[in-house]
Design a protein around this motif. Structure first.
Motif, PDB file in Angstrom:
ATOM      1  N   THR A  81      -4.374 -26.269  21.487  1.00  0.00           N
ATOM      2  CA  THR A  81      -5.428 -27.224  21.847  1.00  0.00           C
ATOM      3  C   THR A  81      -6.555 -27.191  20.821  1.00  0.00           C
ATOM      4  O   THR A  81      -6.816 -26.161  20.209  1.00  0.00           O
ATOM      5  N   LYS A  82      -7.234 -28.308  20.645  1.00  0.00           N
ATOM      6  CA  LYS A  82      -8.354 -28.379  19.709  1.00  0.00           C
ATOM      7  C   LYS A  82      -9.466 -27.427  20.142  1.00  0.00           C
ATOM      8  O   LYS A  82      -9.674 -27.216  21.336  1.00  0.00           O
ATOM      9  N   PRO A  83     -10.210 -26.854  19.177  1.00  0.00           N
ATOM     10  CA  PRO A  83     -11.297 -25.919  19.513  1.00  0.00           C
ATOM     11  C   PRO A  83     -12.293 -26.474  20.515  1.00  0.00           C
ATOM     12  O   PRO A  83     -12.764 -25.746  21.386  1.00  0.00           O
ATOM     13  N   VAL A  84     -12.608 -27.758  20.417  1.00  0.00           N
ATOM     14  CA  VAL A  84     -13.595 -28.325  21.340  1.00  0.00           C
ATOM     15  C   VAL A  84     -13.056 -28.305  22.776  1.00  0.00           C
ATOM     16  O   VAL A  84     -13.823 -28.065  23.730  1.00  0.00           O
ATOM     17  N   SER A  85     -11.752 -28.526  22.946  1.00  0.00           N
ATOM     18  CA  SER A  85     -11.159 -28.479  24.280  1.00  0.00           C
ATOM     19  C   SER A  85     -11.082 -27.040  24.795  1.00  0.00           C
ATOM     20  O   SER A  85     -11.282 -26.786  25.987  1.00  0.00           O
ATOM     21  N   ILE A  86     -10.785 -26.103  23.893  1.00  0.00           N
ATOM     22  CA  ILE A  86     -10.771 -24.690  24.272  1.00  0.00           C
ATOM     23  C   ILE A  86     -12.156 -24.273  24.749  1.00  0.00           C
ATOM     24  O   ILE A  86     -12.309 -23.621  25.790  1.00  0.00           O
ATOM     25  N   ASN A  87     -13.183 -24.642  23.996  1.00  0.00           N
ATOM     26  CA  ASN A  87     -14.553 -24.305  24.379  1.00  0.00           C
ATOM     27  C   ASN A  87     -14.917 -24.899  25.738  1.00  0.00           C
ATOM     28  O   ASN A  87     -15.594 -24.257  26.550  1.00  0.00           O
ATOM     29  N   THR A  88     -14.463 -26.123  25.981  1.00  0.00           N
ATOM     30  CA  THR A  88     -14.758 -26.783  27.257  1.00  0.00           C
ATOM     31  C   THR A  88     -14.125 -26.029  28.414  1.00  0.00           C
ATOM     32  O   THR A  88     -14.767 -25.774  29.444  1.00  0.00           O
ATOM     33  N   ASN A  89     -12.849 -25.654  28.274  1.00  0.00           N
ATOM     34  CA  ASN A  89     -12.162 -24.924  29.339  1.00  0.00           C
ATOM     35  C   ASN A  89     -12.806 -23.567  29.597  1.00  0.00           C
ATOM     36  O   ASN A  89     -12.972 -23.154  30.747  1.00  0.00           O
ATOM     37  N   VAL A  90     -13.165 -22.861  28.533  1.00  0.00           N
ATOM     38  CA  VAL A  90     -13.793 -21.548  28.692  1.00  0.00           C
ATOM     39  C   VAL A  90     -15.151 -21.696  29.379  1.00  0.00           C
ATOM     40  O   VAL A  90     -15.489 -20.931  30.287  1.00  0.00           O
ATOM     41  N   HIS A  91     -15.924 -22.697  28.962  1.00  0.00           N
ATOM     42  CA  HIS A  91     -17.240 -22.919  29.568  1.00  0.00           C
ATOM     43  C   HIS A  91     -17.109 -23.245  31.057  1.00  0.00           C
ATOM     44  O   HIS A  91     -17.890 -22.743  31.889  1.00  0.00           O
ATOM     45  N   MET A  92     -16.134 -24.070  31.400  1.00  0.00           N
ATOM     46  CA  MET A  92     -15.928 -24.428  32.806  1.00  0.00           C
ATOM     47  C   MET A  92     -15.506 -23.207  33.618  1.00  0.00           C
ATOM     48  O   MET A  92     -15.967 -23.007  34.752  1.00  0.00           O
ATOM     49  N   ALA A  93     -14.638 -22.366  33.042  1.00  0.00           N
ATOM     50  CA  ALA A  93     -14.194 -21.156  33.740  1.00  0.00           C
ATOM     51  C   ALA A  93     -15.344 -20.169  33.921  1.00  0.00           C
ATOM     52  O   ALA A  93     -15.443 -19.485  34.945  1.00  0.00           O
TER      53      ALA A  93
ATOM     54  N   TYR B 230     -20.188 -13.569  45.987  1.00  0.00           N
ATOM     55  CA  TYR B 230     -19.017 -12.696  46.014  1.00  0.00           C
ATOM     56  C   TYR B 230     -19.401 -11.303  46.509  1.00  0.00           C
ATOM     57  O   TYR B 230     -18.639 -10.650  47.233  1.00  0.00           O
ATOM     58  N   LYS B 231     -20.572 -10.848  46.093  1.00  0.00           N
ATOM     59  CA  LYS B 231     -21.035  -9.511  46.485  1.00  0.00           C
ATOM     60  C   LYS B 231     -21.155  -9.406  48.001  1.00  0.00           C
ATOM     61  O   LYS B 231     -20.813  -8.368  48.596  1.00  0.00           O
ATOM     62  N   LYS B 232     -21.627 -10.465  48.633  1.00  0.00           N
ATOM     63  CA  LYS B 232     -21.763 -10.468  50.087  1.00  0.00           C
ATOM     64  C   LYS B 232     -20.406 -10.358  50.772  1.00  0.00           C
ATOM     65  O   LYS B 232     -20.326  -9.948  51.936  1.00  0.00           O
ATOM     66  N   HIS B 233     -19.352 -10.732  50.053  1.00  0.00           N
ATOM     67  CA  HIS B 233     -17.999 -10.676  50.615  1.00  0.00           C
ATOM     68  C   HIS B 233     -17.220  -9.452  50.115  1.00  0.00           C
ATOM     69  O   HIS B 233     -15.994  -9.409  50.208  1.00  0.00           O
ATOM     70  N   GLY B 234     -17.941  -8.473  49.553  1.00  0.00           N
ATOM     71  CA  GLY B 234     -17.294  -7.204  49.191  1.00  0.00           C
ATOM     72  C   GLY B 234     -16.828  -7.091  47.759  1.00  0.00           C
ATOM     73  O   GLY B 234     -16.164  -6.112  47.411  1.00  0.00           O
ATOM     74  N   PHE B 235     -17.145  -8.081  46.903  1.00  0.00           N
ATOM     75  CA  PHE B 235     -16.713  -8.021  45.512  1.00  0.00           C
ATOM     76  C   PHE B 235     -17.937  -7.893  44.614  1.00  0.00           C
ATOM     77  O   PHE B 235     -18.648  -8.865  44.360  1.00  0.00           O
ATOM     78  N   ASP B 236     -18.170  -6.691  44.129  1.00  0.00           N
ATOM     79  CA  ASP B 236     -19.344  -6.410  43.313  1.00  0.00           C
ATOM     80  C   ASP B 236     -18.907  -5.788  41.989  1.00  0.00           C
ATOM     81  O   ASP B 236     -17.873  -5.129  41.903  1.00  0.00           O
ATOM     82  N   GLY B 237     -19.704  -6.010  40.950  1.00  0.00           N
ATOM     83  CA  GLY B 237     -19.419  -5.370  39.663  1.00  0.00           C
ATOM     84  C   GLY B 237     -18.132  -5.819  39.014  1.00  0.00           C
ATOM     85  O   GLY B 237     -17.368  -5.010  38.497  1.00  0.00           O
ATOM     86  N   LEU B 238     -17.851  -7.126  39.025  1.00  0.00           N
ATOM     87  CA  LEU B 238     -16.629  -7.633  38.390  1.00  0.00           C
ATOM     88  C   LEU B 238     -16.695  -7.360  36.889  1.00  0.00           C
ATOM     89  O   LEU B 238     -17.684  -7.688  36.230  1.00  0.00           O
ATOM     90  N   GLU B 239     -15.648  -6.774  36.350  1.00  0.00           N
ATOM     91  CA  GLU B 239     -15.663  -6.288  34.961  1.00  0.00           C
ATOM     92  C   GLU B 239     -15.251  -7.378  33.966  1.00  0.00           C
ATOM     93  O   GLU B 239     -14.183  -7.327  33.361  1.00  0.00           O
ATOM     94  N   ILE B 240     -16.115  -8.387  33.806  1.00  0.00           N
ATOM     95  CA  ILE B 240     -15.791  -9.514  32.920  1.00  0.00           C
ATOM     96  C   ILE B 240     -16.975  -9.843  32.013  1.00  0.00           C
ATOM     97  O   ILE B 240     -17.137 -10.994  31.599  1.00  0.00           O
ATOM     98  N   ASP B 241     -17.793  -8.848  31.683  1.00  0.00           N
ATOM     99  CA  ASP B 241     -18.934  -9.087  30.812  1.00  0.00           C
ATOM    100  C   ASP B 241     -18.505  -9.640  29.454  1.00  0.00           C
ATOM    101  O   ASP B 241     -19.185 -10.484  28.860  1.00  0.00           O
ATOM    102  N   TYR B 242     -17.366  -9.172  28.955  1.00  0.00           N
ATOM    103  CA  TYR B 242     -16.858  -9.661  27.668  1.00  0.00           C
ATOM    104  C   TYR B 242     -16.569 -11.160  27.751  1.00  0.00           C
ATOM    105  O   TYR B 242     -16.966 -11.935  26.869  1.00  0.00           O
ATOM    106  N   PHE B 243     -15.905 -11.581  28.802  1.00  0.00           N
ATOM    107  CA  PHE B 243     -15.558 -12.989  28.999  1.00  0.00           C
ATOM    108  C   PHE B 243     -16.814 -13.854  29.099  1.00  0.00           C
ATOM    109  O   PHE B 243     -16.907 -14.914  28.478  1.00  0.00           O
ATOM    110  N   LEU B 244     -17.793 -13.390  29.840  1.00  0.00           N
ATOM    111  CA  LEU B 244     -19.008 -14.173  30.040  1.00  0.00           C
ATOM    112  C   LEU B 244     -19.869 -14.232  28.779  1.00  0.00           C
ATOM    113  O   LEU B 244     -20.663 -15.150  28.616  1.00  0.00           O
ATOM    114  N   GLY B 245     -19.701 -13.268  27.869  1.00  0.00           N
ATOM    115  CA  GLY B 245     -20.519 -13.221  26.668  1.00  0.00           C
ATOM    116  C   GLY B 245     -19.910 -13.906  25.455  1.00  0.00           C
ATOM    117  O   GLY B 245     -20.505 -13.871  24.364  1.00  0.00           O
ATOM    118  N   LEU B 246     -18.761 -14.543  25.614  1.00  0.00           N
ATOM    119  CA  LEU B 246     -18.094 -15.192  24.485  1.00  0.00           C
ATOM    120  C   LEU B 246     -18.913 -16.364  23.948  1.00  0.00           C
ATOM    121  O   LEU B 246     -19.475 -17.150  24.714  1.00  0.00           O
TER     122      LEU B 246
END
Length: 316
Positions: A127-139, A151-167
């Motif tokens: 896929t073109k870079p612009v489409s890749i960026n769009t999908n990542v941003h939406m995710a 999510y924390k209120k439902h028992g899910f805290d500290g999800l280990e995805i800091d790398y993904f969110l910092g791209l």
């Protein structure tokens, strides 16, 4: 999650300790696999030790959160985005994961696996870079701050995805120049057979130079007529500046509808006609060495408008 004891519960094969201290939900894995009564005895001893050591044990990340669980919570979260937008964001996340995990059951994949999947998707996707960026941003929108709190209120805290969110977004090539006039002529001849939303979207880009979002947010009340003069006055523009775009009577009648918006359907459907359906149709005529389709058509229209304006200026 199966609750089997007052402060103990089983998730998968691991026993967890849940303590409510100072009104907060504290949870910690015992690291014990639930194979029998001895494991439960050891888990209870572990719980008692925690109570004795501290009144406020630190929460431990719940690394066993699964994609399906988070996706269902996200679709139910109350925020600024519509349900259609949330569904699109979930689909974008699943698109990234399916590229990496292929035929696996995406719902059962641990959340932290996103880190590896997004690297694979960004490096190998055709896929073109612009489409890749769009999908990542939406995710990434699935893990916005208010969503993580939910999510924390439902028992899910500290999800280990800091790398993904910092791209940071991938670098994208600069748009190509103006479309060759011969290509424009071919598109114009083929556009005669278009109808419905696709026809209207094409006309608004080709002869009015509206941006994609300006097209699918254009309202019927934005089509103006006074004393035989016809023009478009978009109520929403990217820059926030209002502008009047003169159009012919024939174009006015072809665009004017009875609903709220010029294009019909939900916002997702209207957006799809501009961003996907029109773009796919134009790609039949626009060679692949041009990185854009709808954008190029709009630029061509702007060029022609400027040329006409210059001719009128010289004739005065």
């Amino acid at each position: 999650m199966n609750r089997l004891n007052r402060n103990l519960f089983l998730r998968g094969n691991t026993i967890y300790v849940r303590l409510f201290i100072d009104g907060k939900d504290r949870m910690k894995s015992t690291g014990i696999t639930a194979n029998g009564p001895q494991d439960w005895k050891a888990a209870r001893d572990f719980r008692d030790q925690l109570i004795e050591k501290t009144k406020t044990p630190e929460p431990v990340p719940t690394s066993d959160a699964r994609i399906g669980e988070i996706a269902r919570l996200y679709l139910a979260v109350i925020g600024n985005s519509t349900l259609d937008t949330r569904k699109q964001n979930v689909n974008a996340l699943y698109r990234i994961l399916r590229f990496h995990f292929r035929r696996c059951d995406i719902d059962t994949i641990p959340v932290e696996a996103i880190n590896d999947a997004v690297d694979s998707y960004r490096a190998k996707s055709p896929t073109k870079p612009v489409s890749i960026n769009t999908n990542v941003h939406m995710a990434q929108a699935i893990f916005a701050r208010h969503c993580l709190s939910y999510y924390k209120k439902h028992g899910f805290d500290g999800l280990e995805i800091d790398y993904f969110l910092g791209l940071r977004p991938l670098k994208t090539p600069q748009p190509s120049g103006y479309v060759d006039p011969r290509i424009i002529d071919e598109i114009s001849r083929a556009a005669i057979s278009l109808d419905g939303n696709l026809r209207k979207a094409y006309l608004l880009v080709r002869y009015c130079a509206l941006r994609n979002k300006e097209v699918y947010l254009l309202r019927n009340e934005d089509l103006k007529e006074t004393a035989g003069r016809y023009w478009i006055d978009p109520s929403w523009t990217k820059t926030g500046q209002r502008r009047q775009i003169p159009i012919s009577e024939g174009l006015f009648k072809e665009l004017k509808g009875v609903g709220e918006f010029v294009l019909e359907g939900s916002e997702f459907e209207r957006k799809s006609y501009v961003n996907r359906v029109l773009s796919k149709w134009l790609r039949q005529f626009v060679p692949m060495n041009y990185q854009k389709t709808v954008y190029l058509l709009r630029r061509r229209c702007i060029k022609e408008m400027r040329e006409i304006g210059e001719m009128l200026r010289l004739l005065r």
